[in-house]
Design a protein around this motif. Structure first.
Motif, PDB file in Angstrom:
ATOM      1  N   HIS A 104       0.844  -1.197   0.015  1.00  0.00           N
ATOM      2  CA  HIS A 104       0.074  -0.436   0.242  1.00  0.00           C
ATOM      3  C   HIS A 104       0.774   1.613  -0.286  1.00  0.00           C
ATOM      4  O   HIS A 104       0.501   2.219  -0.130  1.00  0.00           O
ATOM      5  CB  HIS A 104      -0.693   0.047   1.389  1.00  0.00           C
ATOM      6  N   ALA A 126      -5.541   3.200   3.658  1.00  0.00           N
ATOM      7  CA  ALA A 126      -5.407   2.250   2.946  1.00  0.00           C
ATOM      8  C   ALA A 126      -6.073   1.220   3.531  1.00  0.00           C
ATOM      9  O   ALA A 126      -5.565   0.433   4.434  1.00  0.00           O
ATOM     10  CB  ALA A 126      -4.349   2.204   2.340  1.00  0.00           C
ATOM     11  N   MET A 145      -5.384  -3.258   1.785  1.00  0.00           N
ATOM     12  CA  MET A 145      -4.775  -3.617   0.561  1.00  0.00           C
ATOM     13  C   MET A 145      -5.282  -5.007   0.423  1.00  0.00           C
ATOM     14  O   MET A 145      -5.302  -5.906   1.809  1.00  0.00           O
ATOM     15  CB  MET A 145      -2.948  -4.001   0.883  1.00  0.00           C
ATOM     16  N   VAL A 157      -5.029  -2.087  -3.385  1.00  0.00           N
ATOM     17  CA  VAL A 157      -5.448  -0.808  -2.526  1.00  0.00           C
ATOM     18  C   VAL A 157      -6.662  -0.048  -2.884  1.00  0.00           C
ATOM     19  O   VAL A 157      -6.368   0.679  -3.590  1.00  0.00           O
ATOM     20  CB  VAL A 157      -4.161  -0.426  -2.571  1.00  0.00           C
TER      21      VAL A 157
END
Length: 389
Positions: free
Chosen positions: A274, A305, A307, A364
Protein backbone atom coordinates in the motif's frame (compact mmCIF):
# COMPACT_ATOMS: atom_id res chain seq x y z
CA UNK A 1 26.65 7.39 -3.15
CA UNK A 2 25.54 5.61 -6.34
CA UNK A 3 23.75 7.99 -8.70
CA UNK A 4 21.75 7.54 -11.93
CA UNK A 5 22.21 6.29 -14.58
CA UNK A 6 24.06 3.51 -12.75
CA UNK A 7 22.93 -0.10 -13.19
CA UNK A 8 21.60 -1.93 -10.13
CA UNK A 9 21.31 -5.70 -9.73
CA UNK A 10 18.32 -7.60 -8.38
CA UNK A 11 18.46 -11.23 -7.26
CA UNK A 12 14.96 -12.60 -7.75
CA UNK A 13 12.35 -11.78 -10.31
CA UNK A 14 9.01 -11.87 -8.50
CA UNK A 15 6.54 -9.06 -7.93
CA UNK A 16 8.63 -7.45 -5.19
CA UNK A 17 11.51 -7.24 -7.65
CA UNK A 18 9.16 -5.88 -10.32
CA UNK A 19 8.15 -2.99 -8.07
CA UNK A 20 11.82 -2.35 -7.27
CA UNK A 21 12.61 -2.19 -11.00
CA UNK A 22 9.77 0.32 -11.52
CA UNK A 23 10.93 2.49 -8.61
CA UNK A 24 14.56 2.40 -9.78
CA UNK A 25 13.56 3.28 -13.35
CA UNK A 26 11.56 6.26 -12.13
CA UNK A 27 14.65 7.44 -10.26
CA UNK A 28 16.81 7.14 -13.38
CA UNK A 29 18.60 3.83 -12.75
CA UNK A 30 18.91 0.78 -14.96
CA UNK A 31 18.25 -2.65 -13.44
CA UNK A 32 19.49 -6.12 -14.28
CA UNK A 33 17.56 -9.05 -12.84
CA UNK A 34 18.92 -12.54 -12.20
CA UNK A 35 16.19 -15.16 -11.96
CA UNK A 36 15.96 -18.70 -13.40
CA UNK A 37 12.35 -18.20 -14.56
CA UNK A 38 12.28 -16.81 -18.12
CA UNK A 39 8.79 -15.43 -17.41
CA UNK A 40 9.66 -13.70 -14.12
CA UNK A 41 7.61 -10.51 -13.56
CA UNK A 42 10.68 -8.40 -12.76
CA UNK A 43 12.68 -9.84 -15.64
CA UNK A 44 9.94 -8.81 -18.09
CA UNK A 45 10.49 -5.10 -17.37
CA UNK A 46 14.21 -5.12 -16.45
CA UNK A 47 16.86 -3.63 -18.70
CA UNK A 48 18.40 -7.09 -18.84
CA UNK A 49 17.22 -10.43 -17.50
CA UNK A 50 19.89 -13.02 -16.74
CA UNK A 51 18.02 -16.33 -16.88
CA UNK A 52 20.25 -18.36 -14.59
CA UNK A 53 20.39 -20.13 -11.24
CA UNK A 54 21.46 -18.21 -8.16
CA UNK A 55 24.62 -20.28 -7.94
CA UNK A 56 25.56 -19.81 -11.60
CA UNK A 57 28.95 -18.14 -11.14
CA UNK A 58 29.22 -17.06 -14.78
CA UNK A 59 25.99 -15.10 -14.38
CA UNK A 60 27.11 -13.79 -10.98
CA UNK A 61 30.40 -12.61 -12.49
CA UNK A 62 28.42 -10.75 -15.16
CA UNK A 63 26.22 -9.15 -12.51
CA UNK A 64 29.25 -8.22 -10.42
CA UNK A 65 31.09 -6.63 -13.34
CA UNK A 66 28.19 -4.67 -14.81
CA UNK A 67 26.21 -3.52 -11.75
CA UNK A 68 27.11 -0.86 -9.20
CA UNK A 69 25.32 -2.64 -6.33
CA UNK A 70 23.04 -5.63 -5.79
CA UNK A 71 20.01 -6.37 -3.62
CA UNK A 72 17.48 -9.17 -3.29
CA UNK A 73 13.71 -9.51 -3.36
CA UNK A 74 13.29 -12.81 -1.55
CA UNK A 75 14.97 -14.46 1.40
CA UNK A 76 15.88 -17.78 -0.16
CA UNK A 77 18.72 -16.52 -2.33
CA UNK A 78 21.71 -18.54 -1.03
CA UNK A 79 23.79 -16.56 1.45
CA UNK A 80 26.88 -17.88 -0.38
CA UNK A 81 25.70 -16.03 -3.49
CA UNK A 82 25.50 -12.76 -1.58
CA UNK A 83 28.92 -13.38 -0.04
CA UNK A 84 30.41 -14.05 -3.46
CA UNK A 85 29.03 -10.84 -4.97
CA UNK A 86 30.31 -8.84 -2.00
CA UNK A 87 33.83 -9.45 -3.33
CA UNK A 88 33.01 -7.20 -6.30
CA UNK A 89 30.30 -4.70 -5.39
CA UNK A 90 28.16 -3.50 -2.46
CA UNK A 91 25.43 -6.01 -1.54
CA UNK A 92 22.53 -4.98 0.71
CA UNK A 93 21.20 -6.56 2.81
CA UNK A 94 24.32 -8.46 3.82
CA UNK A 95 24.56 -12.24 3.65
CA UNK A 96 24.82 -12.41 7.45
CA UNK A 97 21.44 -10.70 7.91
CA UNK A 98 19.74 -12.74 5.19
CA UNK A 99 21.11 -15.97 6.68
CA UNK A 100 19.34 -15.22 9.97
CA UNK A 101 16.02 -14.41 8.30
CA UNK A 102 16.02 -17.38 5.90
CA UNK A 103 16.35 -20.03 8.60
CA UNK A 104 13.73 -20.29 11.33
CA UNK A 105 16.16 -21.88 13.77
CA UNK A 106 18.64 -19.03 13.30
CA UNK A 107 15.79 -16.52 13.45
CA UNK A 108 14.30 -17.80 16.72
CA UNK A 109 17.76 -18.11 18.25
CA UNK A 110 18.53 -14.52 17.22
CA UNK A 111 15.35 -13.30 18.90
CA UNK A 112 16.11 -15.21 22.09
CA UNK A 113 19.76 -14.12 22.21
CA UNK A 114 18.79 -10.46 21.76
CA UNK A 115 15.97 -10.50 24.33
CA UNK A 116 13.35 -9.69 21.70
CA UNK A 117 9.74 -10.78 22.39
CA UNK A 118 8.96 -14.21 20.93
CA UNK A 119 6.77 -17.17 21.70
CA UNK A 120 8.01 -20.39 23.34
CA UNK A 121 9.74 -22.73 20.87
CA UNK A 122 12.01 -25.74 20.59
CA UNK A 123 14.59 -26.61 17.93
CA UNK A 124 13.78 -29.94 16.31
CA UNK A 125 16.51 -31.87 14.50
CA UNK A 126 15.47 -35.44 15.33
CA UNK A 127 12.50 -37.47 16.51
CA UNK A 128 14.10 -37.57 19.95
CA UNK A 129 13.92 -33.75 20.05
CA UNK A 130 10.18 -34.03 19.45
CA UNK A 131 9.66 -36.69 22.10
CA UNK A 132 11.68 -34.68 24.61
CA UNK A 133 9.92 -31.38 23.87
CA UNK A 134 8.29 -29.63 26.81
CA UNK A 135 4.66 -30.75 27.08
CA UNK A 136 3.74 -27.10 27.70
CA UNK A 137 4.52 -26.29 24.06
CA UNK A 138 1.45 -28.19 22.87
CA UNK A 139 -0.74 -27.54 20.99
CA UNK A 140 1.93 -26.25 18.63
CA UNK A 141 2.93 -25.59 15.04
CA UNK A 142 5.83 -27.51 13.51
CA UNK A 143 7.59 -25.44 10.84
CA UNK A 144 10.44 -26.47 8.58
CA UNK A 145 13.47 -24.26 9.15
CA UNK A 146 14.07 -23.49 5.47
CA UNK A 147 11.92 -22.63 2.44
CA UNK A 148 8.56 -22.50 4.21
CA UNK A 149 6.37 -19.50 3.42
CA UNK A 150 2.71 -18.62 2.90
CA UNK A 151 1.72 -21.51 5.12
CA UNK A 152 3.88 -24.09 3.33
CA UNK A 153 6.02 -26.48 5.37
CA UNK A 154 3.86 -26.07 8.48
CA UNK A 155 1.65 -28.44 10.46
CA UNK A 156 -0.56 -27.91 13.49
CA UNK A 157 0.13 -30.61 16.07
CA UNK A 158 -1.84 -31.34 19.23
CA UNK A 159 0.74 -33.52 20.96
CA UNK A 160 4.11 -35.25 20.60
CA UNK A 161 2.71 -38.13 18.51
CA UNK A 162 1.24 -35.75 15.94
CA UNK A 163 4.48 -33.78 15.94
CA UNK A 164 6.51 -36.93 15.24
CA UNK A 165 4.20 -37.79 12.33
CA UNK A 166 4.54 -34.26 10.93
CA UNK A 167 8.33 -34.38 11.34
CA UNK A 168 8.38 -37.63 9.38
CA UNK A 169 6.14 -36.06 6.71
CA UNK A 170 8.73 -33.27 6.41
CA UNK A 171 11.32 -36.03 5.82
CA UNK A 172 13.30 -35.19 8.93
CA UNK A 173 14.11 -31.64 7.85
CA UNK A 174 15.26 -29.43 10.74
CA UNK A 175 12.26 -27.62 12.21
CA UNK A 176 11.11 -25.34 14.97
CA UNK A 177 8.22 -26.32 17.20
CA UNK A 178 6.29 -23.20 18.20
CA UNK A 179 3.64 -23.04 20.89
CA UNK A 180 0.28 -21.92 19.48
CA UNK A 181 -0.48 -18.56 21.05
CA UNK A 182 -3.90 -17.09 21.77
CA UNK A 183 -4.02 -14.65 18.87
CA UNK A 184 -5.86 -11.32 18.97
CA UNK A 185 -4.66 -10.23 15.53
CA UNK A 186 -1.43 -9.72 13.56
CA UNK A 187 0.51 -6.59 12.68
CA UNK A 188 3.66 -5.82 10.72
CA UNK A 189 6.21 -3.06 10.38
CA UNK A 190 8.10 -2.21 7.20
CA UNK A 191 11.18 -0.05 7.62
CA UNK A 192 14.33 1.03 5.82
CA UNK A 193 17.79 1.37 7.36
CA UNK A 194 20.90 2.88 5.77
CA UNK A 195 24.60 2.19 6.31
CA UNK A 196 24.88 5.04 8.81
CA UNK A 197 22.19 3.40 11.00
CA UNK A 198 19.39 5.84 10.16
CA UNK A 199 15.99 4.14 10.25
CA UNK A 200 12.69 5.21 8.73
CA UNK A 201 9.60 3.16 9.59
CA UNK A 202 6.24 3.12 7.85
CA UNK A 203 3.14 3.14 10.07
CA UNK A 204 2.33 -0.25 11.57
CA UNK A 205 -0.17 -2.25 9.50
CA UNK A 206 -2.79 -4.80 10.58
CA UNK A 207 -2.90 -8.10 8.71
CA UNK A 208 -5.51 -10.77 8.08
CA UNK A 209 -4.58 -14.13 6.60
CA UNK A 210 -6.51 -16.75 4.65
CA UNK A 211 -5.19 -20.31 4.31
CA UNK A 212 -1.83 -19.14 5.65
CA UNK A 213 -1.45 -16.41 3.01
CA UNK A 214 -1.81 -12.69 3.61
CA UNK A 215 -5.31 -11.65 2.54
CA UNK A 216 -5.86 -8.07 3.74
CA UNK A 217 -3.64 -5.34 5.20
CA UNK A 218 -5.21 -2.35 6.96
CA UNK A 219 -2.94 0.66 7.31
CA UNK A 220 -2.55 2.17 9.78
CA UNK A 221 -3.43 -0.74 12.07
CA UNK A 222 -6.60 -0.45 14.13
CA UNK A 223 -4.58 -0.67 17.35
CA UNK A 224 -3.57 1.70 20.09
CA UNK A 225 -0.89 4.27 19.33
CA UNK A 226 1.21 2.65 22.07
CA UNK A 227 1.11 -0.78 20.44
CA UNK A 228 1.85 0.64 16.97
CA UNK A 229 4.81 2.58 18.35
CA UNK A 230 6.08 -0.44 20.30
CA UNK A 231 6.00 -2.57 17.14
CA UNK A 232 8.06 0.04 15.32
CA UNK A 233 10.56 0.24 18.17
CA UNK A 234 11.04 -3.55 18.25
CA UNK A 235 11.43 -3.71 14.46
CA UNK A 236 14.02 -0.94 14.59
CA UNK A 237 15.94 -2.84 17.30
CA UNK A 238 15.93 -5.93 15.10
CA UNK A 239 17.35 -3.95 12.17
CA UNK A 240 20.04 -2.46 14.38
CA UNK A 241 21.06 -5.83 15.89
CA UNK A 242 21.22 -7.37 12.41
CA UNK A 243 23.33 -4.50 11.08
CA UNK A 244 20.67 -4.38 8.40
CA UNK A 245 20.84 -2.16 5.30
CA UNK A 246 17.79 -2.06 3.04
CA UNK A 247 14.05 -2.56 3.41
CA UNK A 248 12.95 -5.00 6.13
CA UNK A 249 9.56 -6.44 7.07
CA UNK A 250 8.80 -7.68 10.59
CA UNK A 251 5.62 -9.61 11.39
CA UNK A 252 4.11 -9.71 14.89
CA UNK A 253 1.46 -11.68 16.70
CA UNK A 254 -0.65 -9.65 19.15
CA UNK A 255 -1.64 -11.94 21.99
CA UNK A 256 -3.65 -10.60 24.93
CA UNK A 257 -2.39 -7.15 24.03
CA UNK A 258 1.29 -8.18 23.92
CA UNK A 259 3.58 -8.21 20.89
CA UNK A 260 5.51 -11.31 19.84
CA UNK A 261 7.80 -11.34 16.80
CA UNK A 262 6.61 -13.98 14.33
CA UNK A 263 9.22 -13.64 11.59
CA UNK A 264 11.44 -11.23 9.66
CA UNK A 265 11.64 -10.76 5.90
CA UNK A 266 14.93 -9.30 4.56
CA UNK A 267 13.22 -7.49 1.70
CA UNK A 268 10.12 -5.41 0.98
CA UNK A 269 7.01 -7.04 2.39
CA UNK A 270 3.62 -7.96 0.97
CA UNK A 271 1.98 -5.92 3.75
CA UNK A 272 3.85 -2.84 2.49
CA UNK A 273 2.34 -2.83 -1.00
CA UNK A 274 0.00 0.00 0.00
CA UNK A 275 2.97 2.36 0.43
CA UNK A 276 2.97 2.85 -3.37
CA UNK A 277 -0.50 4.40 -3.26
CA UNK A 278 -0.89 5.75 0.27
CA UNK A 279 2.51 7.20 1.20
CA UNK A 280 4.83 9.93 -0.02
CA UNK A 281 7.55 7.31 -0.57
CA UNK A 282 7.14 3.59 -1.21
CA UNK A 283 9.02 0.75 0.45
CA UNK A 284 10.61 0.06 -2.95
CA UNK A 285 11.99 3.57 -3.37
CA UNK A 286 13.42 3.28 0.14
CA UNK A 287 15.07 0.02 -0.94
CA UNK A 288 16.70 1.86 -3.87
CA UNK A 289 17.80 4.69 -1.59
CA UNK A 290 19.34 2.37 1.01
CA UNK A 291 21.13 0.34 -1.66
CA UNK A 292 22.56 3.41 -3.35
CA UNK A 293 23.54 5.35 -0.24
CA UNK A 294 20.96 8.09 -0.85
CA UNK A 295 19.31 9.79 2.12
CA UNK A 296 16.24 7.87 3.24
CA UNK A 297 12.96 9.70 2.73
CA UNK A 298 10.69 10.38 5.70
CA UNK A 299 7.60 8.20 5.17
CA UNK A 300 4.28 10.00 5.48
CA UNK A 301 1.03 8.12 4.99
CA UNK A 302 -1.30 10.64 3.40
CA UNK A 303 -4.36 8.35 3.13
CA UNK A 304 -5.97 5.52 4.99
CA UNK A 305 -5.42 2.32 3.00
CA UNK A 306 -6.56 -1.27 2.70
CA UNK A 307 -4.65 -3.74 0.51
CA UNK A 308 -6.24 -6.99 -0.74
CA UNK A 309 -4.23 -9.82 -2.30
CA UNK A 310 -5.47 -11.45 -5.52
CA UNK A 311 -4.58 -15.14 -5.66
CA UNK A 312 -4.63 -17.58 -8.56
CA UNK A 313 -7.92 -19.29 -7.72
CA UNK A 314 -9.73 -16.14 -8.93
CA UNK A 315 -8.79 -17.16 -12.47
CA UNK A 316 -11.04 -20.27 -12.25
CA UNK A 317 -14.79 -20.35 -12.59
CA UNK A 318 -15.40 -22.07 -9.26
CA UNK A 319 -13.01 -19.77 -7.42
CA UNK A 320 -10.90 -22.71 -6.26
CA UNK A 321 -8.84 -24.18 -9.08
CA UNK A 322 -7.77 -27.13 -6.94
CA UNK A 323 -5.36 -29.56 -8.55
CA UNK A 324 -7.00 -32.71 -9.87
CA UNK A 325 -10.51 -31.29 -9.75
CA UNK A 326 -12.84 -30.34 -12.55
CA UNK A 327 -12.80 -26.69 -11.58
CA UNK A 328 -14.22 -25.15 -14.73
CA UNK A 329 -12.78 -22.75 -17.24
CA UNK A 330 -9.62 -20.78 -16.77
CA UNK A 331 -10.48 -17.15 -17.46
CA UNK A 332 -9.45 -13.61 -16.60
CA UNK A 333 -11.42 -12.07 -13.72
CA UNK A 334 -13.76 -9.19 -14.55
CA UNK A 335 -11.49 -6.29 -13.62
CA UNK A 336 -14.21 -3.74 -14.50
CA UNK A 337 -15.76 -4.60 -11.11
CA UNK A 338 -12.67 -3.22 -9.38
CA UNK A 339 -12.06 -0.27 -11.68
CA UNK A 340 -15.53 1.02 -10.80
CA UNK A 341 -14.65 1.38 -7.11
CA UNK A 342 -13.73 4.94 -6.06
CA UNK A 343 -10.20 5.25 -4.70
CA UNK A 344 -9.15 1.76 -5.84
CA UNK A 345 -5.92 1.04 -7.71
CA UNK A 346 -5.33 -2.38 -9.26
CA UNK A 347 -1.82 -3.84 -9.57
CA UNK A 348 -1.32 -7.02 -11.65
CA UNK A 349 2.08 -8.69 -11.69
CA UNK A 350 2.21 -10.09 -15.23
CA UNK A 351 2.66 -13.70 -14.15
CA UNK A 352 2.14 -16.04 -17.05
CA UNK A 353 -0.06 -18.62 -15.35
CA UNK A 354 -2.38 -18.55 -12.36
CA UNK A 355 -2.49 -21.37 -9.85
CA UNK A 356 -4.20 -21.65 -6.47
CA UNK A 357 -2.41 -19.71 -3.76
CA UNK A 358 -0.14 -17.90 -6.21
CA UNK A 359 -0.02 -14.12 -5.71
CA UNK A 360 -1.12 -12.70 -9.05
CA UNK A 361 -1.84 -9.12 -8.05
CA UNK A 362 -3.40 -6.89 -5.43
CA UNK A 363 -5.54 -3.82 -5.12
CA UNK A 364 -5.37 -0.91 -2.72
CA UNK A 365 -8.29 1.31 -1.68
CA UNK A 366 -7.35 4.71 -0.26
CA UNK A 367 -9.31 7.62 1.19
CA UNK A 368 -9.70 10.03 4.09
CA UNK A 369 -12.19 7.99 6.12
CA UNK A 370 -10.58 4.76 7.39
CA UNK A 371 -13.93 3.08 8.10
CA UNK A 372 -15.30 3.87 4.65
CA UNK A 373 -12.06 2.71 3.00
CA UNK A 374 -12.26 -0.61 4.85
CA UNK A 375 -15.89 -1.15 3.87
CA UNK A 376 -15.20 -0.33 0.19
CA UNK A 377 -12.24 -2.68 0.12
CA UNK A 378 -14.19 -5.60 1.60
CA UNK A 379 -17.07 -4.96 -0.80
CA UNK A 380 -14.65 -4.95 -3.75
CA UNK A 381 -13.02 -8.11 -2.42
CA UNK A 382 -16.39 -9.88 -2.40
CA UNK A 383 -17.40 -8.47 -5.79
CA UNK A 384 -14.31 -9.89 -7.52
CA UNK A 385 -15.12 -13.31 -6.08
CA UNK A 386 -12.90 -13.82 -3.01
CA UNK A 387 -14.71 -16.22 -0.72
CA UNK A 388 -14.32 -16.45 3.05
CA UNK A 389 -13.71 -19.96 4.33
Amino acid sequence: MILPPATLGMLGGGQLGRFFVSAAHEMGYKVWVLDPDPHSPAGLIADRHLVAAYDDYVALDTLGSECAAVTTEFENVPADTLDYLTKFIPVHPAASAVAVCQNRIAEKTFLADNDLPHGPFAVIRSEDDVRNANAGLFPAILKVARFGYDGKGQARVADRDEAVAAFQHFKGEPCVLEKMLTLDYEVSVVLARDEAGNVRSFPTGENRHRNGILDVTIAPARASACLRDNAQEIAERIAERLGYVGTLGVEFFVCRGELFVNEMAPRPHNSGHHTIDACDVSQYEQQVRALCGLPLAMPRQHSAAVMVNLLGELWYEDGEGEAGKNHGAYREPDWSVLHAVPGLRLHLYGKHHARPGRKMGHFVVTGDDAVAVFERALAARAAIGIRDE
